[in-house]
Every structure is written in C-alpha cells, then in structure tokens.
Write a protein that holds these residues in place. Sequence first.
Motif, PDB file in Angstrom:
ATOM      1  N   GLU A  19      66.054 -30.597  44.800  1.00 34.40           N
ATOM      2  CA  GLU A  19      67.175 -30.762  45.725  1.00 34.40           C
ATOM      3  C   GLU A  19      67.479 -32.242  45.963  1.00 34.40           C
ATOM      4  OE1 GLU A  19      65.880 -28.418  49.028  1.00 34.40           O
ATOM      5  OE2 GLU A  19      66.859 -26.596  48.298  1.00 34.40           O
ATOM      6  N   GLN A  20      66.444 -33.088  45.859  1.00 35.90           N
ATOM      7  CA  GLN A  20      66.649 -34.535  45.972  1.00 35.90           C
ATOM      8  C   GLN A  20      67.155 -35.126  44.652  1.00 35.90           C
ATOM      9  OE1 GLN A  20      66.328 -36.385  48.811  1.00 35.90           O
ATOM     10  NE2 GLN A  20      66.041 -34.393  49.815  1.00 35.90           N
ATOM     11  N   PHE A  21      66.667 -34.577  43.544  1.00 31.15           N
ATOM     12  CA  PHE A  21      67.054 -35.038  42.214  1.00 31.15           C
ATOM     13  C   PHE A  21      68.536 -34.762  41.960  1.00 31.15           C
ATOM     14  CE2 PHE A  21      66.285 -34.229  37.408  1.00 31.15           C
ATOM     15  CZ  PHE A  21      66.582 -35.542  37.096  1.00 31.15           C
ATOM     16  N   LYS A  22      69.016 -33.625  42.449  1.00 35.39           N
ATOM     17  CA  LYS A  22      70.410 -33.243  42.261  1.00 35.39           C
ATOM     18  C   LYS A  22      71.322 -34.129  43.104  1.00 35.39           C
ATOM     19  CE  LYS A  22      73.561 -29.346  43.066  1.00 35.39           C
ATOM     20  NZ  LYS A  22      73.666 -27.911  43.425  1.00 35.39           N
ATOM     21  N   THR A  23      72.431 -34.584  42.493  1.00 34.44           N
ATOM     22  CA  THR A  23      73.367 -35.441  43.224  1.00 34.44           C
ATOM     23  C   THR A  23      74.688 -34.753  43.530  1.00 34.44           C
ATOM     24  OG1 THR A  23      74.236 -36.370  41.152  1.00 34.44           O
ATOM     25  CG2 THR A  23      72.383 -37.513  42.198  1.00 34.44           C
ATOM     26  N   GLY A  24      74.954 -33.609  42.910  1.00 34.01           N
ATOM     27  CA  GLY A  24      76.209 -32.914  43.181  1.00 34.01           C
ATOM     28  C   GLY A  24      76.526 -31.893  42.108  1.00 34.01           C
ATOM     29  N   GLU A  25      77.754 -31.428  42.108  1.00 35.58           N
ATOM     30  CA  GLU A  25      78.230 -30.478  41.105  1.00 35.58           C
ATOM     31  C   GLU A  25      79.561 -30.957  40.558  1.00 35.58           C
ATOM     32  OE1 GLU A  25      78.192 -26.423  42.415  1.00 35.58           O
ATOM     33  OE2 GLU A  25      76.113 -26.543  43.142  1.00 35.58           O
ATOM     34  N   LEU A  26      79.859 -30.535  39.348  1.00 35.28           N
ATOM     35  CA  LEU A  26      81.063 -30.988  38.658  1.00 35.28           C
ATOM     36  C   LEU A  26      81.735 -29.797  37.995  1.00 35.28           C
ATOM     37  CD1 LEU A  26      82.806 -33.397  37.542  1.00 35.28           C
ATOM     38  CD2 LEU A  26      81.248 -33.414  35.568  1.00 35.28           C
ATOM     39  N   ILE A  27      83.040 -29.655  38.191  1.00 34.21           N
ATOM     40  CA  ILE A  27      83.840 -28.634  37.522  1.00 34.21           C
ATOM     41  C   ILE A  27      84.664 -29.315  36.436  1.00 34.21           C
ATOM     42  CG2 ILE A  27      85.604 -26.860  37.777  1.00 34.21           C
ATOM     43  CD1 ILE A  27      83.126 -26.153  39.281  1.00 34.21           C
ATOM     44  N   VAL A  28      84.594 -28.789  35.211  1.00 37.58           N
ATOM     45  CA  VAL A  28      85.402 -29.328  34.114  1.00 37.58           C
ATOM     46  C   VAL A  28      86.150 -28.196  33.430  1.00 37.58           C
ATOM     47  CG1 VAL A  28      83.846 -31.274  33.718  1.00 37.58           C
ATOM     48  CG2 VAL A  28      83.514 -29.165  32.429  1.00 37.58           C
ATOM     49  N   ASP A  29      87.317 -28.497  32.905  1.00 34.84           N
ATOM     50  CA  ASP A  29      88.123 -27.514  32.201  1.00 34.84           C
ATOM     51  C   ASP A  29      87.714 -27.427  30.739  1.00 34.84           C
ATOM     52  OD1 ASP A  29      89.706 -26.826  34.425  1.00 34.84           O
ATOM     53  OD2 ASP A  29      91.036 -28.542  34.079  1.00 34.84           O
TER      54      ASP A  29
END
Length: 230
Positions: free
Chosen positions: A16-26
């Motif tokens: 949970e600390q390692f993760k920085t966010g989420e990304l949506i791509v087409d």
Amino acid sequence: MDCFLPFSDNELAFMEQFKTGELIVDAGTTVLLEGASSPQLFTIFDGMGLRYKTLPDGARQVLNFAFPGDFLGLQAALMGELSHGFEASTRMRLCVFDRSAMWDLLREQPRRAFALTWLAAREEHLMAESLTSVGQRPAEARIAWGLLQVFARMNELGEVKDHRTVMPWRQQDLADALGMSLVHTNKTLAKLRAQGLADWRRGTLYVPDAAKLADFAEIEHIKPERRPLI
C-alpha cells in the motif's frame, strides 16, 4: 482471486506504501516506450496488452500478450531501460508503483523479492516455449499453442464461460507473435475451425476441448497454477 497467492498483513501494508496510484489508458496507448527508462512500474488490474520489439525496417515482433495480474517494467527497473515496448490492446486500468522504491521492496520484503524472481523465471520459460514454437512447430500446431496460452490464462482468471473467452488482439498480432504471415495465419485458423479444435472470430475465442487442442499442439494440457501478484 484464487489464482493469486495471498499477501501477509505485513506485505499488504508495504504494498500500500509502494503503490502510488492508478492509471486508466485507452486501447492503442503506448504504456512503456522501447528504449526508454520508465520511472514507473505497473500491475495490470483490468484489460490486456502486448509487449513488442520494433525492427529497423519498421516491422514489429510481438513478444507476448499481457493479462490482468501481470507486472510491467521489471526490465527497466533492473537494467536501466527497456529493450521492448508495451501497448494497451484494450482500455486498461493499471496499478502504478514508483520505480525508485524497488530497492526497498528487494531489501525489506524477501517474499515479494522472490515473487519478482518467479515472475522473471516464468517469463523466461514462456519466451523459450514461444521460440520453440516459432522455430520447430508446424503452422497449425504453432497457432494451437498460441491460442492455448491465451485460453489457459483467461481460464485462470475466471474469464472462460461455456468454453468461450475474450481475445481482443488482431490476427496480425498473433501472426507477429508466431513468425507467420497474416495470410498464413488466417488460413491456419480456418483449418483449426474446420476441424472443430478452436474458433477465434470477432474478439471471441472458442475452444470446445482444451485437452484435445493441447494434444494437437503436441504439448501437455496447461493446468491452472497460482502465481504471485505484485
């Protein structure tokens, strides 16, 4: 999901600390650029894509296809830059990690470090199998092997219903992955369809009997396996 090995409470807190966010791509988005040094690493949450290498004449060699749960960017994290690119074949949702924190993972989370080693070894194994198919198997067995790899992964993810699953790539992508021309790929798929072994049309793959298709490809039936998740 049952196909992935569980996290301990300590590992979950670290991730949970390692993760920085989420990304949506087409679909069609270049997620990782060949020859670049990406500052980010990714795990696929939803969607599918492909790894590829571009030749000097502009031709493209598809290295493999990627599925939910796959980890992207390990080569750049350890070697500085990517020798291949990655493209989204569908709309994708990606879990984003900061590449600079990779060494914290290796130092502080030995089980997560082993998971990375397992993933790298698995990737090497599949590349060896792919090279064997391209170099030694006849066209029909080669296509059968490729379809089975997709079908098996989707089955592990619970995405096979009534012997059908989504397969969003183009015939050209499969041809590029298996070292065949588009015309030869199309004719070979038609032969497999006529024999009742597999039918891939309009983004749907139908395999009525995976064991029978495996016998035709002269490989062992692919059994589901639990794998680590980064």
